[in-house]
Motif scaffolding. Structure first.
Motif, mmCIF file in Angstrom:
data_model
loop_
_atom_site.group_PDB
_atom_site.id
_atom_site.type_symbol
_atom_site.label_atom_id
_atom_site.label_comp_id
_atom_site.label_asym_id
_atom_site.label_seq_id
_atom_site.Cartn_x
_atom_site.Cartn_y
_atom_site.Cartn_z
ATOM 1 N N ALA A 42 0.801 -1.228 0.000
ATOM 2 C CA ALA A 42 0.000 0.000 0.000
ATOM 3 C C ALA A 42 0.834 1.279 0.000
ATOM 4 N N PRO A 43 1.922 1.397 0.778
ATOM 5 C CA PRO A 43 2.721 2.625 0.691
ATOM 6 C C PRO A 43 3.310 2.849 -0.699
ATOM 7 N N GLU A 44 3.781 1.769 -1.340
ATOM 8 C CA GLU A 44 4.315 1.903 -2.700
ATOM 9 C C GLU A 44 3.228 2.342 -3.677
ATOM 10 N N ALA A 45 2.039 1.781 -3.530
ATOM 11 C CA ALA A 45 0.937 2.143 -4.421
ATOM 12 C C ALA A 45 0.547 3.604 -4.248
ATOM 13 N N ALA A 46 0.536 4.087 -3.025
ATOM 14 C CA ALA A 46 0.203 5.496 -2.772
ATOM 15 C C ALA A 46 1.253 6.411 -3.394
ATOM 16 N N CYS A 47 2.528 6.034 -3.253
ATOM 17 C CA CYS A 47 3.608 6.819 -3.842
ATOM 18 C C CYS A 47 3.514 6.804 -5.367
ATOM 19 N N LYS A 48 3.273 5.634 -5.932
ATOM 20 C CA LYS A 48 3.167 5.505 -7.391
ATOM 21 C C LYS A 48 2.066 6.396 -7.934
ATOM 22 N N HIS A 49 0.929 6.403 -7.268
ATOM 23 C CA HIS A 49 -0.204 7.222 -7.705
ATOM 24 C C HIS A 49 0.157 8.706 -7.629
ATOM 25 N N SER A 60 2.783 8.072 -20.283
ATOM 26 C CA SER A 60 4.088 7.496 -20.629
ATOM 27 C C SER A 60 4.927 7.216 -19.393
ATOM 28 N N PHE A 61 4.314 7.118 -18.267
ATOM 29 C CA PHE A 61 4.995 6.896 -16.994
ATOM 30 C C PHE A 61 5.222 5.409 -16.774
ATOM 31 N N LYS A 62 6.424 5.034 -16.284
ATOM 32 C CA LYS A 62 6.716 3.632 -15.985
ATOM 33 C C LYS A 62 7.371 3.543 -14.609
ATOM 34 N N TRP A 63 6.761 2.768 -13.727
ATOM 35 C CA TRP A 63 7.279 2.499 -12.381
ATOM 36 C C TRP A 63 8.201 1.300 -12.505
ATOM 37 N N VAL A 64 9.510 1.495 -12.367
ATOM 38 C CA VAL A 64 10.481 0.423 -12.595
ATOM 39 C C VAL A 64 10.655 -0.448 -11.358
ATOM 40 N N ALA A 65 10.989 0.162 -10.224
ATOM 41 C CA ALA A 65 11.211 -0.591 -8.986
ATOM 42 C C ALA A 65 11.071 0.352 -7.805
ATOM 43 N N ALA A 66 10.773 -0.207 -6.643
ATOM 44 C CA ALA A 66 10.629 0.617 -5.444
ATOM 45 C C ALA A 66 11.055 -0.148 -4.213
ATOM 46 N N THR A 67 11.468 0.615 -3.216
ATOM 47 C CA THR A 67 11.821 0.064 -1.915
ATOM 48 C C THR A 67 11.099 0.890 -0.865
ATOM 49 N N ALA A 68 10.347 0.220 -0.008
ATOM 50 C CA ALA A 68 9.638 0.915 1.070
ATOM 51 C C ALA A 68 10.295 0.551 2.389
ATOM 52 N N ARG A 69 10.404 1.544 3.246
ATOM 53 C CA ARG A 69 10.987 1.337 4.566
ATOM 54 C C ARG A 69 10.039 1.929 5.591
ATOM 55 N N GLN A 70 9.710 1.171 6.603
ATOM 56 C CA GLN A 70 8.806 1.659 7.642
ATOM 57 C C GLN A 70 9.631 2.458 8.643
ATOM 58 N N ILE A 71 9.279 3.734 8.806
ATOM 59 C CA ILE A 71 9.987 4.627 9.716
ATOM 60 C C ILE A 71 9.491 4.425 11.145
ATOM 61 N N ASP A 72 8.196 4.426 11.315
ATOM 62 C CA ASP A 72 7.569 4.097 12.594
ATOM 63 C C ASP A 72 6.215 3.474 12.301
ATOM 64 N N LYS A 73 5.364 3.388 13.298
ATOM 65 C CA LYS A 73 4.112 2.646 13.143
ATOM 66 C C LYS A 73 3.279 3.086 11.934
ATOM 67 N N ASP A 74 3.165 4.388 11.707
ATOM 68 C CA ASP A 74 2.279 4.889 10.652
ATOM 69 C C ASP A 74 2.991 5.651 9.538
ATOM 70 N N ASN A 75 4.318 5.661 9.498
ATOM 71 C CA ASN A 75 5.046 6.436 8.500
ATOM 72 C C ASN A 75 6.038 5.558 7.740
ATOM 73 N N TYR A 76 6.108 5.806 6.430
ATOM 74 C CA TYR A 76 6.965 5.032 5.536
ATOM 75 C C TYR A 76 7.755 5.983 4.647
ATOM 76 N N SER A 77 8.888 5.505 4.165
ATOM 77 C CA SER A 77 9.654 6.209 3.156
ATOM 78 C C SER A 77 9.756 5.279 1.955
ATOM 79 N N VAL A 78 9.386 5.780 0.796
ATOM 80 C CA VAL A 78 9.424 4.974 -0.428
ATOM 81 C C VAL A 78 10.371 5.652 -1.414
ATOM 82 N N VAL A 79 11.352 4.910 -1.895
ATOM 83 C CA VAL A 79 12.279 5.387 -2.919
ATOM 84 C C VAL A 79 12.046 4.515 -4.144
ATOM 85 N N ALA A 80 11.875 5.168 -5.293
ATOM 86 C CA ALA A 80 11.535 4.412 -6.503
ATOM 87 C C ALA A 80 12.316 4.905 -7.710
#
Length: 117
Positions: A42-49, A60-80
């Motif tokens: 879900a965090p990756e999908a939210a970032c992609k959108h 013409s947008f293409k999502w190649v790859a992503a890495t999600a990291r949970q920072i704390d209970k409700d926060n994530y960092s996504v690098v793609a």
């Protein structure tokens, strides 16, 4: 009429039937274990959108790859890594980063988005 089977024949038939189903069940379990659940994705999908909406030429947008990291209970960092069609018509590759937080109702919001220059 019905003829009773010998216990030995019955146990052999049962062993053969069970062993035939084991590889299929094992393969299905391994496939399910390798597939991320909707909650994990879900965090990756939210970032992609959010990234797709912010970049030019979303068709013409293409999502190649992503890495999600949970920072704390409700926060994530996504690098793609993404590929997109820039305004000058060139295809560009870039890294993007999203701060994603879990909002009310188990939804995900993107309060901060870092796009390529």
């Amino acid at each position: 009429m019905f003829s009773p089977l010998s216990p030995r024949l019955l146990s052999t038939a049962l062993a053969v039937a069970l062993s035939a189903g084991v590889p299929a069940a094992l393969a299905a379990a391994q496939q399910d274990a390798s597939r991320p659940s909707a909650k994990e994705g879900a965090p990756e999908a939210a970032c992609k959108h959010a990234v797709k909406a912010a970049l030019p030429n979303p068709g013409s947008f293409k999502w190649v790859a992503a890495t999600a990291r949970q920072i704390d209970k409700d926060n994530y960092s996504v690098v793609a890594d993404v590929e997109y069609l820039a305004q000058d018509g060139a295809v560009r590759e870039a890294k993007v980063q999203c701060d994603v937080r879990r909002a009310q109702g188990n939804r995900f919001a993107v309060p901060k988005l870092r796009l390529p220059h």
